[in-house]
Design an enzyme around this catalytic site. Structure first.
Site, PDB file in Angstrom:
ATOM      1  N   HIS A 149      -3.452  -4.475   1.717  1.00  0.00           N
ATOM      2  CA  HIS A 149      -4.844  -4.011   1.597  1.00  0.00           C
ATOM      3  C   HIS A 149      -5.326  -3.315   2.866  1.00  0.00           C
ATOM      4  O   HIS A 149      -5.964  -2.275   2.804  1.00  0.00           O
ATOM      5  CB  HIS A 149      -5.800  -5.151   1.228  1.00  0.00           C
ATOM      6  CG  HIS A 149      -7.183  -4.685   0.865  1.00  0.00           C
ATOM      7  ND1 HIS A 149      -7.420  -3.622   0.019  1.00  0.00           N
ATOM      8  CD2 HIS A 149      -8.414  -5.138   1.240  1.00  0.00           C
ATOM      9  CE1 HIS A 149      -8.733  -3.449  -0.115  1.00  0.00           C
ATOM     10  NE2 HIS A 149      -9.351  -4.346   0.623  1.00  0.00           N
ATOM     11  N   HIS A 191      -3.305  -9.485  -1.728  1.00  0.00           N
ATOM     12  CA  HIS A 191      -3.825  -8.147  -1.403  1.00  0.00           C
ATOM     13  C   HIS A 191      -5.321  -8.310  -1.157  1.00  0.00           C
ATOM     14  O   HIS A 191      -6.146  -8.051  -2.025  1.00  0.00           O
ATOM     15  CB  HIS A 191      -3.557  -7.174  -2.559  1.00  0.00           C
ATOM     16  CG  HIS A 191      -3.859  -5.744  -2.218  1.00  0.00           C
ATOM     17  ND1 HIS A 191      -2.921  -4.907  -1.662  1.00  0.00           N
ATOM     18  CD2 HIS A 191      -5.001  -5.002  -2.330  1.00  0.00           C
ATOM     19  CE1 HIS A 191      -3.460  -3.709  -1.469  1.00  0.00           C
ATOM     20  NE2 HIS A 191      -4.729  -3.749  -1.863  1.00  0.00           N
ATOM     21  N   ASN A 213      -6.134  -3.604  -5.362  1.00  0.00           N
ATOM     22  CA  ASN A 213      -7.423  -3.156  -5.902  1.00  0.00           C
ATOM     23  C   ASN A 213      -7.333  -1.777  -6.547  1.00  0.00           C
ATOM     24  O   ASN A 213      -8.133  -1.438  -7.416  1.00  0.00           O
ATOM     25  CB  ASN A 213      -8.498  -3.154  -4.807  1.00  0.00           C
ATOM     26  CG  ASN A 213      -8.124  -2.303  -3.606  1.00  0.00           C
ATOM     27  OD1 ASN A 213      -7.047  -2.464  -3.045  1.00  0.00           O
ATOM     28  ND2 ASN A 213      -9.005  -1.416  -3.188  1.00  0.00           N
ATOM     29  N   HIS A 214      -6.328  -0.981  -6.171  1.00  0.00           N
ATOM     30  CA  HIS A 214      -6.189   0.351  -6.763  1.00  0.00           C
ATOM     31  C   HIS A 214      -5.459   0.321  -8.104  1.00  0.00           C
ATOM     32  O   HIS A 214      -5.792   1.103  -8.999  1.00  0.00           O
ATOM     33  CB  HIS A 214      -5.442   1.283  -5.801  1.00  0.00           C
ATOM     34  CG  HIS A 214      -6.310   1.860  -4.740  1.00  0.00           C
ATOM     35  ND1 HIS A 214      -6.795   3.140  -4.779  1.00  0.00           N
ATOM     36  CD2 HIS A 214      -6.804   1.313  -3.600  1.00  0.00           C
ATOM     37  CE1 HIS A 214      -7.539   3.364  -3.709  1.00  0.00           C
ATOM     38  NE2 HIS A 214      -7.563   2.262  -2.974  1.00  0.00           N
ATOM     39  N   ASP A 226       0.816  -1.225   0.000  1.00  0.00           N
ATOM     40  CA  ASP A 226       0.000   0.000   0.000  1.00  0.00           C
ATOM     41  C   ASP A 226       0.845   1.268   0.000  1.00  0.00           C
ATOM     42  O   ASP A 226       0.744   2.115   0.883  1.00  0.00           O
ATOM     43  CB  ASP A 226      -0.958  -0.028   1.188  1.00  0.00           C
ATOM     44  CG  ASP A 226      -1.911  -1.217   1.107  1.00  0.00           C
ATOM     45  OD1 ASP A 226      -2.845  -1.155   0.295  1.00  0.00           O
ATOM     46  OD2 ASP A 226      -1.694  -2.211   1.823  1.00  0.00           O
TER      47      ASP A 226
END
Length: 413
Positions: free
Chosen positions: A206, A172, A84-85, A8
């Site tokens: 995450h 993640h 996810n980003h 992250d």
């Protein structure tokens, strides 16, 4: 063996529309990489969300290329997965561009076979499971997947990740047993017991607060985000009790150095986020609380005032007396309970757990930051609803009392 576990990083995140914050996210990543070199790690794992977006700006990509030269020049391979980003729905992501430039190695399910000094591939159905390799250790993993995907593919997930030798698993994902303790508003796609067994270390990303636990004898670790991503990840929370403030200390920021599969947290000093929570019945009480908070607020901090009141009033004066780098004021009417036929009713009782999570996230100051999570919760919820409807239809049909008399059964006999 010694490696670093980061997650992250969120390069390119102009938090609160401030370009200065994107620079701070990049500088903190630089500090982490320089610490990795100083620690003489054998390799680095980035467990998702190196970038804050799947479409980072040219300037952000340029920054990433420059910073990833640090481990490359010191012969330290970097293994990464998409979060996810920064994942894409189909086709290569920006991480594959960095791989083509020789700056990192992307592990996970891919369309093409990859074989080189640090990657090897295994055929899995229509895909190739690309795994990292360092000496006699394998590094397995895959990009972020939604709750709906795991609901449909949990057995497939467990089936492809079966280590034959010493291995690390990189994911993640939110683990429900952990998110409920650390970040209740986070969506979770897996339970701890869903993780494939047999790995020496589970390198997760995450969840933005650091957390350590074990799965069997193996460490399961979230390093948290390198920088504070929202006010839920505060350095300090001040809660007004009507007389004074009760102080809650948040989590440190940094990453892990893992030696012989034993994790050690490395702290990085970042900008303080202060969350001030005030609940008051009168304007006078709230003003008293705001003034009492001032000695607790460092000059260079980012501050959020979370004010709950019975009746609104002007709060612009707070901006004039709070000496902070950034100030946000969030206000809400006290309405946790409603009256129904003279009885007090908890408003949460009208919603499912998933629905309340969506309401909570959607009403947050950082709503835009939570859009991905809201979509994931809703997609998983819709899938569950659809399944329950199908099961309901199936349950309506009972077997005939006499299996041989099908006509009587159809007539309802």
């Amino acid at each position: 063996m010694k490696f670093a576990h980061l997650a992250d990083v969120h390069l390119g995140y102009e938090q609160f529309n401030k370009p200065q914050r994107a620079e701070e996210f990049a500088n903190t990543f630089k500090k982490a990489l320089e610490m990795c070199v100083k620690e003489s790690v054998d390799f680095i794992i980035i467990a998702g969300d190196l970038f804050n977006s799947s479409r980072p700006s040219p300037g952000t990509i340029k920054t990433a290329i420059k910073l990833l030269q640090i481990p490359k020049e010191n012969n330290i391979p970097v293994f990464a997965i998409e979060g996810n980003h920064d994942r894409t729905q189909r086709g290569p992501s920006v991480l594959h561009l960095l791989e083509d430039l020789g700056l990192l190695y992307v592990i996970g399910l891919r369309q093409e076979r990859v074989e080189n000094e640090y990657l090897t591939s295994e055929r899995v159905g229509n895909y190739w499971l690309v795994k990292g390799v360092y000496d006699n250790l394998e590094i397995h993993g895959m990009k972020y997947m939604s709750s709906a995907w795991f609901e449909a593919n949990l057995n497939f997930f467990k089936g492809i990740f079966r280590p034959d030798e010493d291995a690390i698993l990189v994911l993640h994902q939110g683990i429900r047993d952990i998110t409920e303790k650390v970040f209740p508003s986070y969506s979770a796609e897996l339970k701890l017991s869903d993780l494939p067994r047999g790995y020496l270390y589970y390198a997760l990303g995450h969840v933005h607060k650091r957390f350590e636990t074990n799965y069997g004898d193996s460490p399961v670790v979230y390093p948290g985000s390198l920088e504070r991503w929202d006010f839920g990840d505060y350095a300090k929370r001040l809660v007004w009790n009507g007389v004074t403030f009760r102080e809650e200390v948040g989590s440190d920021k940094g990453f892990y150095i893992v030696e012989d599969f034993t994790p050690r947290f490395v702290n990085i000093k970042v900008r303080d986020f202060i969350d001030v929570v005030i609940k008051g019945d009168s304007e006078r009480e709230i003003k008293k609380a705001v003034k009492a908070s001032l000695p607790h607020i460092p000059r260079n901090s980012y501050v959020r005032f979370n004010i709950k009141w019975r009746k609104p009033f002007d709060v612009e004066w707070i901006k004039e007396i709070v000496n902070a780098e950034y100030l946000r004021i969030h206000t809400a009417i006290i309405k946790d309970e409603k009256s129904m036929n003279g009885e007090s009713v908890d408003i949460k009782s009208f919603f499912t757990e998933q629905e309340w999570k969506v309401i909570d996230l959607a009403s947050s100051d950082e709503f835009e930051s939570y859009i991905e999570k809201i979509v994931d919760i809703l997609s998983g919820y819709e899938k569950k609803e659809e399944r329950e409807k199908k099961e309901s239809k199936i349950r309506k049909f009972e077997r005939p009392k006499n299996p041989g008399d099908l006509t009587a059964w159809l007539r309802g006999g």
